[in-house]
Enzyme design. Structure first.
Site, PDB file in Angstrom:
ATOM      1  CE  LYS A   1     -12.105   1.156   1.673  1.00  0.00           C
ATOM      2  NZ  LYS A   1     -11.526   2.107   2.838  1.00  0.00           N
TER       3      LYS A   1
ATOM      4  CG  HIS B   1       8.832 -29.312   0.189  1.00  0.00           C
ATOM      5  ND1 HIS B   1       9.603 -30.656  -0.047  1.00  0.00           N
ATOM      6  CD2 HIS B   1       9.423 -28.701   1.169  1.00  0.00           C
ATOM      7  CE1 HIS B   1      10.391 -30.649   1.092  1.00  0.00           C
ATOM      8  NE2 HIS B   1      10.478 -29.680   1.677  1.00  0.00           N
TER       9      HIS B   1
ATOM     10  CD  GLU C   1      -3.249  -0.384   2.208  1.00  0.00           C
ATOM     11  OE1 GLU C   1      -2.870   0.287   3.097  1.00  0.00           O
ATOM     12  OE2 GLU C   1      -4.645  -1.209   2.099  1.00  0.00           O
TER      13      GLU C   1
HETATM   14  O1  PA5 Z   1      -3.556   1.281   5.644  1.00  0.00           O
HETATM   15  C1  PA5 Z   1      -4.861   1.665   5.744  1.00  0.00           C
HETATM   16  O2  PA5 Z   1      -5.109   2.960   5.624  1.00  0.00           O
HETATM   17  C2  PA5 Z   1      -5.965   0.904   5.224  1.00  0.00           C
HETATM   18  O3  PA5 Z   1      -5.716  -0.429   5.128  1.00  0.00           O
HETATM   19  C3  PA5 Z   1      -7.018   1.096   6.424  1.00  0.00           C
HETATM   20  O4  PA5 Z   1      -6.349   0.619   7.879  1.00  0.00           O
HETATM   21  C4  PA5 Z   1      -8.226  -0.013   6.227  1.00  0.00           C
HETATM   22  O5  PA5 Z   1      -8.845   0.324   5.070  1.00  0.00           O
HETATM   23  C5  PA5 Z   1      -9.355   0.365   7.594  1.00  0.00           C
HETATM   24  O6  PA5 Z   1      -9.517   1.649   7.584  1.00  0.00           O
HETATM   25  P1  PA5 Z   1     -10.490   1.998   8.889  1.00  0.00           P
HETATM   26  O7  PA5 Z   1      -9.475   2.277  10.209  1.00  0.00           O
HETATM   27  O8  PA5 Z   1     -10.808   3.431   8.420  1.00  0.00           O
HETATM   28  O9  PA5 Z   1     -11.478   1.302   8.942  1.00  0.00           O
END
Ligand code: PA5
Length: 398
Positions: free
Chosen positions: A384, A284, A263
């Site tokens: 989303k 393996h 990310e």
């Molecule tokens: O790293 C990130 O920002 C995302 O993976 C969020 O943590 C994830 O989408 C969850 O978001 P939230 O804490 O707003 O529910």
């Protein structure tokens, strides 16, 4: 923990490429130090007393804690929970839910929870993530059927933004216990927030973890060196980086590492694909590809110096494991796969805390070396948006 880059330096280093990226050190450090989202470099830890107080109450009134969260509000806690609970034997049960929309999972969970006393910790910085919202509302409905309003106040704990979002509104309205995820700390960099420290306080010494985390932050130079190595390898066609550990207990830790790098730098058509393997199991299956297949991989081995000794046929299995690890590295290097080692002396909250903040630094530096912003995730928003359109929910469930 320590970085051992000697194999890379001896066998794979391209001096010009290495220097090209290494020379950007001051610029990259400045970028990190001046960014608003760098709250994880100095996270507040003044709320530990409250964590212990709420934890003790949960232990006294509940058979388990259900934690609802996803992505950065889930992976670090799950990673450390798996690593520090025994394979077999007793420990306080923390159930992680809300990580999919599996109706089968949720139905079975609700069925399990209906006959036992439990508490619930919902974790969402935004307070509106779809998977978390759906799972929370289903479990809360069950709790409302089982418990009085007063009892719910003793059993629901909300971890969210300090001021905004639907969950914060709920805390203000209902008077539930709550913890904060600071505005300047993003999900995958939130290890040292209550999002993870509260669930982890049930199974490990979080103060040791905190100590290790702050130690790891001192390893800036090594973290930058590792970031330079991986950036340089990318220019030579190493498009994927394989993180390897030697015990299934590390599986979720590697999931967290994959999120951290994936990310952080997978943006604007750039980035190194993080993958993971557990040895010797995956030797393996995917071992063939690593040794002999398309040369797109580099590898990072998490090496644990001291694991429990166990004598089998006059040999200590923990030593055999280290021997195998070294042999695998030699074999992969002979197959022209660049390898780097991250060595921890033992699996302790302190050592793994140190490793974690080291990796967070390396991920952030890697982003800046690619000239991309490390602390957002615009790509995640695309699915989303598509879901919102199909569910006809406008902007309600961000
Ligand atoms: O790293 C990130 O920002 C995302 O993976 C969020 O943590 C994830 O989408 C969850 O978001 P939230 O804490 O707003 O529910």
């Amino acid at each position: 923990m320590k970085l051992d880059a000697s194999i890379y330096m001896e066998k794979f280093k391209d001096e010009d490429s290495y220097q090209k990226y290494y020379s950007r050190k001051d610029e990259v450090f400045k970028k990190l130090d001046s960014d608003y989202m760098n709250g994880w470099l100095n996270p507040p830890v003044h709320y530990l007393e409250k964590i212990y107080q709420v934890r003790d109450r949960v232990i006294s009134n509940s058979k388990c804690l259900v934690v609802v969260g996803i992505g950065g509000s889930f992976l670090a806690a799950k990673a450390f929970y798996e690593l520090f609970t025994p394979y077999f034997g007793e420990h306080f049960n923390v159930i992680f839910a809300g990580t999919s929309l599996s109706s089968r999972y949720l139905k079975e969970l609700l069925n399990y929870l209906k006959d036992i006393d439990f508490s619930l910790n919902v974790i969402s910085k935004s307070g509106s993530t779809m998977e978390t919202t759906i799972t929370y509302s289903a479990i809360k409905k069950l709790m409302e059927e089982k418990y009085s309003e007063d009892e719910l106040k003793k059993r629901i704990i909300i971890t969210t933004d300090p001021v905004k979002g639907k969950l914060r509104e709920e805390v203000n309205h209902m008077g539930y216990d709550s913890f904060e995820i600071p505005d300047n700390i993003g999900g995958r960099y939130s290890l040292l927030t209550a999002a993870h420290l509260f669930p982890l306080s049930f199974v490990l010494n979080i103060e040791e973890l905190i100590d290790g985390y702050f130690e790891g932050l001192k390893l800036r130079d090594d973290a930058f060196c590792y970031a330079v190595i991986r950036r340089s390898l990318f220019d030579f066609g190493r498009l994927a980086e394989n993180f390897v550990a030697y015990d299934e207990k590390w599986s979720f830790y590697l999931e967290w590492v994959k999120q951290l790098f994936g990310e952080t730098e997978g943006k604007d058509g750039k980035g190194i694909l993080p993958v993971s393997m557990i040895h010797t199991k995956d030797l393996h299956s995917l071992g063939q590809f690593v040794q002999d297949g398309n040369k797109i991989l580099s590898e990072v081995f998490i090496k644990v110096k001291k694991t429990p000794s166990l004598e089998i046929n006059h040999k200590d299995l923990s030593k055999v494991d280290l021997l195998v690890e070294d042999a695998v590295i030699s074999a992969h290097v002979s197959g022209y796969v660049p390898c780097t080692v991250l060595e921890v002396s033992e699996v302790s909250p302190k050592e793994v805390g140190e490793l974690s903040s080291f990796l967070m630094l390396a991920a952030a530096f890697s982003g800046f070396l690619f000239y991309i912003y490390p602390f957002d995730q615009p790509g995640v928003e695309v699915y989303k948006e598509e879901v919102r359109d199909r569910l006809g929910q406008g902007n309600e469930n961000k």
